[in-house]
Design a protein around this motif. Structure first.
Motif, PDB file in Angstrom:
ATOM      1  N   PHE A  16       0.730  -1.117   0.144  1.00  0.00           N
ATOM      2  CA  PHE A  16       0.042  -0.013   0.090  1.00  0.00           C
ATOM      3  C   PHE A  16       0.935   1.265  -0.015  1.00  0.00           C
ATOM      4  O   PHE A  16       0.839   2.263  -0.736  1.00  0.00           O
ATOM      5  N   TYR A  17       1.768   1.350   1.004  1.00  0.00           N
ATOM      6  CA  TYR A  17       2.653   2.440   0.959  1.00  0.00           C
ATOM      7  C   TYR A  17       3.861   2.697  -0.197  1.00  0.00           C
ATOM      8  O   TYR A  17       4.071   3.713  -0.780  1.00  0.00           O
ATOM      9  N   LEU A  64      13.082  11.806  -0.478  1.00  0.00           N
ATOM     10  CA  LEU A  64      13.044  11.667   1.230  1.00  0.00           C
ATOM     11  C   LEU A  64      11.993  12.074   2.090  1.00  0.00           C
ATOM     12  O   LEU A  64      11.663  10.990   3.023  1.00  0.00           O
ATOM     13  N   PRO A  65      11.093  13.074   2.018  1.00  0.00           N
ATOM     14  CA  PRO A  65      10.042  13.100   2.697  1.00  0.00           C
ATOM     15  C   PRO A  65       8.956  12.229   2.409  1.00  0.00           C
ATOM     16  O   PRO A  65       8.221  11.737   3.549  1.00  0.00           O
ATOM     17  N   LEU A  66       8.886  11.640   1.254  1.00  0.00           N
ATOM     18  CA  LEU A  66       8.024  10.465   1.000  1.00  0.00           C
ATOM     19  C   LEU A  66       8.156   9.512   2.209  1.00  0.00           C
ATOM     20  O   LEU A  66       7.563   8.575   2.771  1.00  0.00           O
ATOM     21  N   ALA A  67       9.571   8.920   1.993  1.00  0.00           N
ATOM     22  CA  ALA A  67       9.892   8.155   2.904  1.00  0.00           C
ATOM     23  C   ALA A  67       9.788   8.150   4.506  1.00  0.00           C
ATOM     24  O   ALA A  67       9.368   7.483   5.110  1.00  0.00           O
ATOM     25  N   ALA A  68      10.036   9.455   4.716  1.00  0.00           N
ATOM     26  CA  ALA A  68       9.732   9.710   6.085  1.00  0.00           C
ATOM     27  C   ALA A  68       8.233   9.961   6.539  1.00  0.00           C
ATOM     28  O   ALA A  68       7.880   9.439   7.594  1.00  0.00           O
ATOM     29  N   SER A  69       7.634  10.321   5.532  1.00  0.00           N
ATOM     30  CA  SER A  69       5.836  10.284   5.777  1.00  0.00           C
ATOM     31  C   SER A  69       5.577   9.061   5.853  1.00  0.00           C
ATOM     32  O   SER A  69       4.869   8.641   6.725  1.00  0.00           O
ATOM     33  N   TYR A  72       6.607   7.701   9.515  1.00  0.00           N
ATOM     34  CA  TYR A  72       6.116   8.285  10.734  1.00  0.00           C
ATOM     35  C   TYR A  72       4.603   8.614  10.782  1.00  0.00           C
ATOM     36  O   TYR A  72       4.329   9.060  11.731  1.00  0.00           O
ATOM     37  N   ASN A  73       3.830   8.210   9.813  1.00  0.00           N
ATOM     38  CA  ASN A  73       2.659   8.607   9.872  1.00  0.00           C
ATOM     39  C   ASN A  73       1.908   6.950  10.135  1.00  0.00           C
ATOM     40  O   ASN A  73       2.276   6.214   9.405  1.00  0.00           O
ATOM     41  N   THR A  74       1.077   7.213  10.850  1.00  0.00           N
ATOM     42  CA  THR A  74       0.377   5.858  11.225  1.00  0.00           C
ATOM     43  C   THR A  74      -1.024   5.645  10.003  1.00  0.00           C
ATOM     44  O   THR A  74      -1.423   4.439  10.297  1.00  0.00           O
ATOM     45  N   GLY A  75      -1.330   6.616   9.477  1.00  0.00           N
ATOM     46  CA  GLY A  75      -2.330   6.387   8.529  1.00  0.00           C
ATOM     47  C   GLY A  75      -2.056   6.871   6.971  1.00  0.00           C
ATOM     48  O   GLY A  75      -1.114   7.680   6.831  1.00  0.00           O
ATOM     49  N   PHE A  76      -2.673   6.308   6.122  1.00  0.00           N
ATOM     50  CA  PHE A  76      -2.326   6.684   4.685  1.00  0.00           C
ATOM     51  C   PHE A  76      -2.843   7.983   4.509  1.00  0.00           C
ATOM     52  O   PHE A  76      -2.149   8.506   3.760  1.00  0.00           O
ATOM     53  N   LEU A  77      -3.711   8.745   4.947  1.00  0.00           N
ATOM     54  CA  LEU A  77      -4.421  10.035   4.418  1.00  0.00           C
ATOM     55  C   LEU A  77      -3.073  11.203   5.157  1.00  0.00           C
ATOM     56  O   LEU A  77      -2.788  11.895   4.241  1.00  0.00           O
ATOM     57  N   PRO A  78      -2.614  10.977   6.449  1.00  0.00           N
ATOM     58  CA  PRO A  78      -1.498  11.863   6.603  1.00  0.00           C
ATOM     59  C   PRO A  78      -0.277  11.655   5.699  1.00  0.00           C
ATOM     60  O   PRO A  78       0.313  12.580   5.362  1.00  0.00           O
ATOM     61  N   PHE A  79      -0.149  10.439   5.232  1.00  0.00           N
ATOM     62  CA  PHE A  79       1.048  10.244   4.524  1.00  0.00           C
ATOM     63  C   PHE A  79       0.781  11.087   3.317  1.00  0.00           C
ATOM     64  O   PHE A  79       1.803  11.780   2.509  1.00  0.00           O
ATOM     65  N   VAL A  80      -0.380  11.145   2.636  1.00  0.00           N
ATOM     66  CA  VAL A  80      -0.908  11.545   1.233  1.00  0.00           C
ATOM     67  C   VAL A  80      -0.596  13.134   1.750  1.00  0.00           C
ATOM     68  O   VAL A  80      -0.274  14.067   0.722  1.00  0.00           O
ATOM     69  N   LEU A 134       9.743  16.143   9.507  1.00  0.00           N
ATOM     70  CA  LEU A 134       8.648  15.146   9.469  1.00  0.00           C
ATOM     71  C   LEU A 134       9.144  14.102  10.566  1.00  0.00           C
ATOM     72  O   LEU A 134       8.206  13.272  11.107  1.00  0.00           O
ATOM     73  N   SER A 135      10.317  13.920  10.709  1.00  0.00           N
ATOM     74  CA  SER A 135      10.709  12.978  11.934  1.00  0.00           C
ATOM     75  C   SER A 135      10.931  13.546  12.922  1.00  0.00           C
ATOM     76  O   SER A 135      10.927  13.331  14.105  1.00  0.00           O
TER      77      SER A 135
END
Length: 135
Positions: A16-17, A64-69, A72-80, A134-135
């Motif tokens: 998914f990620y 790089l921030p994609l990887a950090a996101s 460190y994010n527990t949900g897919f919406l915050p990742f997006v 992000l971290s």
């Protein structure tokens, strides 16, 4: 059986990620190429190191921030959401550098490696800063 279920869940999250990251990366590349007044891919195919440095550094900086996101994010919406924020930072960085350097499209078309390198490094630095935040 519990370990197998856990592994399946982890593999599902991974897919998914990873898929989301690839989609966000492709989307960013399309948007970035649309806002620049030159065709990075055509220039790179012709051997333009300036276009390759500029585009490549920016793509790495965005990844790089994609990887950090994803870390460190527990949900897919915050990742997006954070991925979109990272896109906006990269795009803003490009426009700031265009103002600072001046006549960037012509520099890139003429294969000015210094300008291409500076644009790529700017994208990379912005990505590093975003990742740290992000971290």
């Amino acid at each position: 059986m519990q370990n197998f279920d856990s592994l399946q869940t982890e593999l599902l999250y991974y897919a998914f990620y990873f898929g989301g990251s690839v989609v966000m990366l492709v989307l960013f590349a399309i948007i970035y190429m649309a806002i620049t007044p030159y065709d990075e891919i055509a220039l790179i195919r012709k051997g333009s190191g300036a276009a390759a440095l500029s585009f490549g550094g920016t793509i790495i900086g965005f990844s790089l921030p994609l990887a950090a996101s994803a870390i460190y994010n527990t949900g897919f919406l915050p990742f997006v959401i954070w991925s979109v924020v990272a896109m906006l930072v990269q795009i803003a960085g490009y426009f700031v550098m265009v103002k600072v350097i001046g006549n960037v499209p012509e520099h890139i078309r003429l294969n000015n490696m210094a300008v291409g390198g500076l644009l790529g490094i700017t994208g990379l630095v912005l990505g590093i800063i975003n990742t740290g935040i992000l971290s």
